[in-house]
Design a protein around this motif. Structure first.
Motif, PDB file in Angstrom:
ATOM      1  N   ARG A  28      22.086   8.822  -1.000  1.00 53.67           N
ATOM      2  CA  ARG A  28      21.766   7.879  -2.068  1.00 53.67           C
ATOM      3  C   ARG A  28      22.715   6.692  -1.953  1.00 53.67           C
ATOM      4  NH1 ARG A  28      25.685   8.153  -6.090  1.00 53.67           N
ATOM      5  NH2 ARG A  28      26.972  10.042  -6.080  1.00 53.67           N
ATOM      6  N   LEU A  29      22.315   5.569  -2.483  1.00 51.01           N
ATOM      7  CA  LEU A  29      23.176   4.397  -2.459  1.00 51.01           C
ATOM      8  C   LEU A  29      24.312   4.579  -3.441  1.00 51.01           C
ATOM      9  CD1 LEU A  29      23.640   1.552  -1.323  1.00 51.01           C
ATOM     10  CD2 LEU A  29      22.308   0.676  -3.250  1.00 51.01           C
ATOM     11  N   GLY A  30      25.523   4.377  -2.981  1.00 51.34           N
ATOM     12  CA  GLY A  30      26.696   4.433  -3.848  1.00 51.34           C
ATOM     13  C   GLY A  30      27.108   3.031  -4.277  1.00 51.34           C
ATOM     14  N   SER A  31      28.359   2.687  -4.057  1.00 52.80           N
ATOM     15  CA  SER A  31      28.868   1.380  -4.456  1.00 52.80           C
ATOM     16  C   SER A  31      28.728   0.367  -3.326  1.00 52.80           C
ATOM     17  CB  SER A  31      30.354   1.487  -4.836  1.00 52.80           C
ATOM     18  OG  SER A  31      30.534   2.282  -5.978  1.00 52.80           O
ATOM     19  N   ILE A  32      28.573  -0.880  -3.704  1.00 49.97           N
ATOM     20  CA  ILE A  32      28.678  -1.984  -2.762  1.00 49.97           C
ATOM     21  C   ILE A  32      29.951  -2.735  -3.124  1.00 49.97           C
ATOM     22  CG2 ILE A  32      27.630  -4.088  -1.859  1.00 49.97           C
ATOM     23  CD1 ILE A  32      24.915  -2.946  -2.600  1.00 49.97           C
ATOM     24  N   ILE A  33      30.940  -2.698  -2.238  1.00 50.28           N
ATOM     25  CA  ILE A  33      32.256  -3.296  -2.486  1.00 50.28           C
ATOM     26  C   ILE A  33      32.395  -4.528  -1.623  1.00 50.28           C
ATOM     27  CG2 ILE A  33      34.754  -2.965  -2.334  1.00 50.28           C
ATOM     28  CD1 ILE A  33      32.518   0.058  -2.506  1.00 50.28           C
ATOM     29  N   THR A  34      32.700  -5.659  -2.239  1.00 48.93           N
ATOM     30  CA  THR A  34      32.815  -6.916  -1.522  1.00 48.93           C
ATOM     31  C   THR A  34      34.230  -7.455  -1.643  1.00 48.93           C
ATOM     32  OG1 THR A  34      30.490  -7.471  -1.895  1.00 48.93           O
ATOM     33  CG2 THR A  34      31.966  -9.290  -1.362  1.00 48.93           C
ATOM     34  N   THR A  35      34.844  -7.766  -0.501  1.00 46.85           N
ATOM     35  CA  THR A  35      36.166  -8.379  -0.499  1.00 46.85           C
ATOM     36  C   THR A  35      36.023  -9.895  -0.496  1.00 46.85           C
ATOM     37  OG1 THR A  35      36.237  -8.226   1.918  1.00 46.85           O
ATOM     38  CG2 THR A  35      37.286  -6.451   0.678  1.00 46.85           C
ATOM     39  N   ILE A  36      36.856 -10.550  -1.312  1.00 39.70           N
ATOM     40  CA  ILE A  36      36.878 -12.007  -1.385  1.00 39.70           C
ATOM     41  C   ILE A  36      38.319 -12.474  -1.275  1.00 39.70           C
ATOM     42  CG2 ILE A  36      36.421 -14.015  -2.846  1.00 39.70           C
ATOM     43  CD1 ILE A  36      33.999 -12.641  -3.925  1.00 39.70           C
ATOM     44  N   ASP A  37      38.559 -13.365  -0.371  1.00 43.73           N
ATOM     45  CA  ASP A  37      39.886 -13.903  -0.084  1.00 43.73           C
ATOM     46  C   ASP A  37      40.329 -14.806  -1.237  1.00 43.73           C
ATOM     47  OD1 ASP A  37      42.065 -15.355   0.918  1.00 43.73           O
ATOM     48  OD2 ASP A  37      41.266 -15.390   2.950  1.00 43.73           O
ATOM     49  N   ALA A  38      41.464 -14.475  -1.870  1.00 45.91           N
ATOM     50  CA  ALA A  38      41.948 -15.288  -2.985  1.00 45.91           C
ATOM     51  C   ALA A  38      42.333 -16.692  -2.547  1.00 45.91           C
ATOM     52  CB  ALA A  38      43.149 -14.605  -3.648  1.00 45.91           C
ATOM     53  N   VAL A  39      42.659 -16.874  -1.265  1.00 45.12           N
ATOM     54  CA  VAL A  39      43.062 -18.183  -0.760  1.00 45.12           C
ATOM     55  C   VAL A  39      41.844 -19.002  -0.347  1.00 45.12           C
ATOM     56  CG1 VAL A  39      44.403 -19.407   0.992  1.00 45.12           C
ATOM     57  CG2 VAL A  39      45.277 -17.269   0.015  1.00 45.12           C
ATOM     58  N   ALA A  40      40.978 -18.409   0.450  1.00 41.46           N
ATOM     59  CA  ALA A  40      39.857 -19.152   1.029  1.00 41.46           C
ATOM     60  C   ALA A  40      38.508 -18.790   0.423  1.00 41.46           C
ATOM     61  CB  ALA A  40      39.808 -18.909   2.544  1.00 41.46           C
ATOM     62  N   GLY A  41      38.487 -17.879  -0.546  1.00 40.48           N
ATOM     63  CA  GLY A  41      37.220 -17.382  -1.068  1.00 40.48           C
ATOM     64  C   GLY A  41      36.354 -18.446  -1.708  1.00 40.48           C
ATOM     65  N   VAL A  83      26.148 -19.160   2.685  1.00 42.87           N
ATOM     66  CA  VAL A  83      25.209 -18.349   1.917  1.00 42.87           C
ATOM     67  C   VAL A  83      25.469 -16.867   2.137  1.00 42.87           C
ATOM     68  CG1 VAL A  83      23.438 -18.353   3.719  1.00 42.87           C
ATOM     69  CG2 VAL A  83      22.765 -18.092   1.320  1.00 42.87           C
ATOM     70  N   GLU A  84      25.972 -16.486   3.316  1.00 41.20           N
ATOM     71  CA  GLU A  84      26.273 -15.075   3.566  1.00 41.20           C
ATOM     72  C   GLU A  84      27.309 -14.557   2.584  1.00 41.20           C
ATOM     73  OE1 GLU A  84      25.249 -17.011   7.550  1.00 41.20           O
ATOM     74  OE2 GLU A  84      26.560 -17.467   5.841  1.00 41.20           O
ATOM     75  N   ALA A  85      28.333 -15.369   2.320  1.00 46.32           N
ATOM     76  CA  ALA A  85      29.373 -14.950   1.370  1.00 46.32           C
ATOM     77  C   ALA A  85      28.797 -14.796  -0.032  1.00 46.32           C
ATOM     78  CB  ALA A  85      30.518 -15.958   1.370  1.00 46.32           C
ATOM     79  N   ARG A  86      27.896 -15.685  -0.405  1.00 41.68           N
ATOM     80  CA  ARG A  86      27.298 -15.596  -1.736  1.00 41.68           C
ATOM     81  C   ARG A  86      26.407 -14.363  -1.859  1.00 41.68           C
ATOM     82  NH1 ARG A  86      26.908 -21.109  -0.529  1.00 41.68           N
ATOM     83  NH2 ARG A  86      24.656 -21.105  -0.194  1.00 41.68           N
ATOM     84  N   HIS A  87      25.661 -14.049  -0.807  1.00 45.75           N
ATOM     85  CA  HIS A  87      24.819 -12.856  -0.851  1.00 45.75           C
ATOM     86  C   HIS A  87      25.653 -11.590  -0.899  1.00 45.75           C
ATOM     87  CE1 HIS A  87      20.866 -14.784   0.814  1.00 45.75           C
ATOM     88  NE2 HIS A  87      21.347 -15.404  -0.229  1.00 45.75           N
ATOM     89  N   GLN A  88      26.750 -11.542  -0.152  1.00 44.63           N
ATOM     90  CA  GLN A  88      27.636 -10.380  -0.188  1.00 44.63           C
ATOM     91  C   GLN A  88      28.181 -10.166  -1.599  1.00 44.63           C
ATOM     92  OE1 GLN A  88      30.398 -11.593   2.811  1.00 44.63           O
ATOM     93  NE2 GLN A  88      29.084 -10.971   4.519  1.00 44.63           N
ATOM     94  N   LEU A  89      28.558 -11.251  -2.256  1.00 43.68           N
ATOM     95  CA  LEU A  89      29.053 -11.152  -3.629  1.00 43.68           C
ATOM     96  C   LEU A  89      27.932 -10.774  -4.589  1.00 43.68           C
ATOM     97  CD1 LEU A  89      30.969 -11.544  -6.007  1.00 43.68           C
ATOM     98  CD2 LEU A  89      30.621 -14.022  -5.788  1.00 43.68           C
ATOM     99  N   ALA A  90      26.769 -11.364  -4.419  1.00 45.04           N
ATOM    100  CA  ALA A  90      25.675 -11.139  -5.354  1.00 45.04           C
ATOM    101  C   ALA A  90      25.277  -9.676  -5.438  1.00 45.04           C
ATOM    102  CB  ALA A  90      24.466 -11.982  -4.954  1.00 45.04           C
ATOM    103  N   LEU A  91      25.403  -8.939  -4.349  1.00 45.20           N
ATOM    104  CA  LEU A  91      24.969  -7.550  -4.311  1.00 45.20           C
ATOM    105  C   LEU A  91      26.054  -6.564  -4.725  1.00 45.20           C
ATOM    106  CD1 LEU A  91      22.951  -7.769  -1.007  1.00 45.20           C
ATOM    107  CD2 LEU A  91      21.996  -7.295  -3.254  1.00 45.20           C
ATOM    108  N   ALA A  92      27.244  -7.042  -5.018  1.00 42.79           N
ATOM    109  CA  ALA A  92      28.383  -6.147  -5.231  1.00 42.79           C
ATOM    110  C   ALA A  92      28.353  -5.450  -6.583  1.00 42.79           C
ATOM    111  CB  ALA A  92      29.691  -6.927  -5.094  1.00 42.79           C
ATOM    112  N   ASN A  93      28.822  -4.194  -6.583  1.00 38.23           N
ATOM    113  CA  ASN A  93      29.180  -3.505  -7.822  1.00 38.23           C
ATOM    114  C   ASN A  93      30.659  -3.700  -8.133  1.00 38.23           C
ATOM    115  OD1 ASN A  93      27.089  -1.394  -6.313  1.00 38.23           O
ATOM    116  ND2 ASN A  93      26.625  -1.821  -8.465  1.00 38.23           N
ATOM    117  N   HIS A  94      31.453  -3.781  -7.067  1.00 41.43           N
ATOM    118  CA  HIS A  94      32.889  -3.982  -7.204  1.00 41.43           C
ATOM    119  C   HIS A  94      33.309  -5.131  -6.289  1.00 41.43           C
ATOM    120  CE1 HIS A  94      33.366  -0.102  -9.308  1.00 41.43           C
ATOM    121  NE2 HIS A  94      32.506   0.348  -8.432  1.00 41.43           N
TER     122      HIS A  94
END
Length: 343
Positions: free
Chosen positions: A132-145, A153-164
Motif C-alpha cells: 500500500r502507499l505509505g508516506s511521500i517525503i519531500t526534501t527541500i533545501d532551505a538555502v536554494a529551495g 516544475v519538477e520541484a513543485r510537483h515533488q512538493l505538491a505530492l508530499a505528506n511530509h
C-alpha cells in the motif's frame, strides 16, 4: 472504485517515497537512516548505488541489483520496472533468501515525478494485494529551495505530492529567513507536515515511516491546516497551488465516483493530487478518497470523524484549475434531501 470499505488494520507493507530536487539532501538523509537499527526491517529501492555511496554498508549480492546491507536492510536499484522489482523483493523474502521486511522506501532521482510511482503502488493489481502507499517525503533545501520551486516544475510537483516535507540545511539559514520559504511551501501544499533537518541532527525515520503511517494521515487535520476557512485558495505565482472544497450535506456515493473518475480522466494532467474525507449518504463513518493525476484509488474509511464534525472536505493540489469550477460541478452529486410530505 466501486464500493466503500470498513476500517480495519491493513496487513500490506507500506511503500514510502523519498523525493526531492537535485541537491536537496535526500541522499544524506537516506544514508543516515540506513545506519539506524530501527531501519533494519526496510527494503530500500534507489536509483543508482553510486549516488548514495553505500559501499561501506554493502554486505553481499543476493541477486541481480539486490544487495543486503550491514544495517539489515535489503537494497536494490529501481531499474526499468518498479512493479517487477517490488514483486521480486516479496518473492525473495517469501523464499528465505532475504529477511522479511516490513516496509519499502523508494528514493527517486532529483528530477523524478513521484506520481507514477504512487500510481503504480496503488493502481497496479499485482502490487495492490502486497503493498500500500505509505508516506511521500519531500526534501527541500532551505538555502536554494525557493529558487528551485520557482524555476523547476519538477520541484513543485515533488512538493505538491508530499505528506511530509523535510527542510534540509536549516542550520545555514536563520529561522526568520526560513519563513518566506515555509509560506511558499504552504502555497503549493497546505496539508503537508514540515520537519527541520540541521547538520548532524536529521529527523528520525520512525515518525515518518512507522508501520501505521499512511498517505491518508493528514486528512484528519484538513480543517486545522487551512484555518477552517471555507474554500480558501492558496495563491501562488506559478502554475501549482492548493485549495480546499467543502460540501454541505451528504454526497451520493455512485454519483461522486462517476464525477471524480470523469474529472481525472478529463483533467488528470492538471490534478496532481486530490484527497479528502467524504460524508456519504447512508455511511456513518468518513470515507477517505484519493486520486493522483488520471487514477482514482480504492476508498477507505476512518473509525471516527475528526473533531466529531461530519462534513465533506476535498484538498486539490492542481495547476490551472479553480475551486469555483470544482464546486460548481461537484454540486450535482449531493445526495437528495427528503422533503416531508405535506399534511
Amino acid at each position: 472504485m466501486t464500493g466503500k470499505t470498513t476500517a480495519a488494520p491493513d496487513p500490506r507493507r507500506p511503500v514510502h517515497i523519498l523525493t526531492g530536487f537535485l541537491g536537496s539532501g535526500k541522499t544524506s538523509l537516506l544514508r543516515h537512516w540506513l545506519e539506524q537499527p530501527d531501519f533494519a526491517d526496510t527494503a530500500v529501492i534507489i536509483n543508482e548505488f553510486g549516488e548514495v555511496g553505500l559501499d561501506q554498508l554493502l554486505v553481499h549480492e543476493v541477486s541481480e541489483d539486490v544487495v543486503l546491507l550491514s544495517s539489515g536492510c535489503v537494497c536494490c536499484t529501481v531499474g526499468d520496472d518498479l512493479v517487477s522489482k517490488l514483486i521480486e523483493l516479496d518473492e525473495l523474502a517469501a523464499s528465505g533468501q532475504i529477511a522479511p521486511f516490513g516496509r519499502v522506501l523508494i528514493e527517486t532521482s532529483g528530477l523524478a515525478d513521484p506520481a507514477p510511482i504512487a500510481t503504480a503502488v496503488m493502481g497496479e493489481a499485482r502490487l495492490a494485494r502486497l503493498f500500500r502507499l505509505g508516506s511521500i517525503i519531500t526534501t527541500i533545501d532551505a538555502v536554494a529551495g525557493a529558487t528551485s520551486l520557482k524555476r523547476h516544475v519538477e520541484a513543485r510537483h515533488q512538493l505538491a505530492l508530499a505528506n511530509h516535507v523535510i527542510l534540509t540545511k536549516a542550520d545555514l539559514v536563520d529561522e526568520g529567513a526560513q519563513a518566506p520559504l515555509k509560506s511558499q511551501i504552504a502555497s503549493i501544499n497546505g496539508v503537508a507536515d514540515i520537519s527541520v533537518s540541521n547538520l548532524g541532527h536529521p529527523p528520525p525515520a520512525d515518525p515518518l515511516f512507522s508501520a501505521q503511517t499512511s498517505a491518508f494521515d493528514a486528512l484528519g487535520e484538513l480543517g486545522g491546516n487551512h484555518g477552517g476557512s471555507h474554500g480558501h485558495d492558496h495563491e501562488h505565482s506559478d502554475d501549482v497551488g492548493s485549495f480546499v472544497v467543502e460540501v454541505e450535506g451528504d454526497l451520493d456515493w455512485d454519483g461522486f465516483v462517476d464525477w471524480l473518475e470523469l474529472l481525472l480522466a478529463a483533467r488528470g494532467d492538471s490534478v496532481l493530487r486530490v484527497k479528502g474525507l467524504l460524508a456519504v449518504s447512508g455511511q456513518p463513518l468518513p470515507v477517505v478518497v484519493q486520486g493522483v493525476q488520471h487514477t482514482v484509488f480504492p476508498p477507505e474509511t476512518l473509525p471516527a470523524w475528526p473533531r466529531g464534525e461530519r462534513r465533506t472536505q476535498l484538498v486539490f493540489i492542481a495547476s490551472h484549475l479553480t475551486r469555483d469550477a470544482i464546486e460548481t460541478s461537484l454540486a450535482s452529486v449531493r445526495a437528495p434531501r427528503l422533503v416531508p410530505e405535506q399534511a
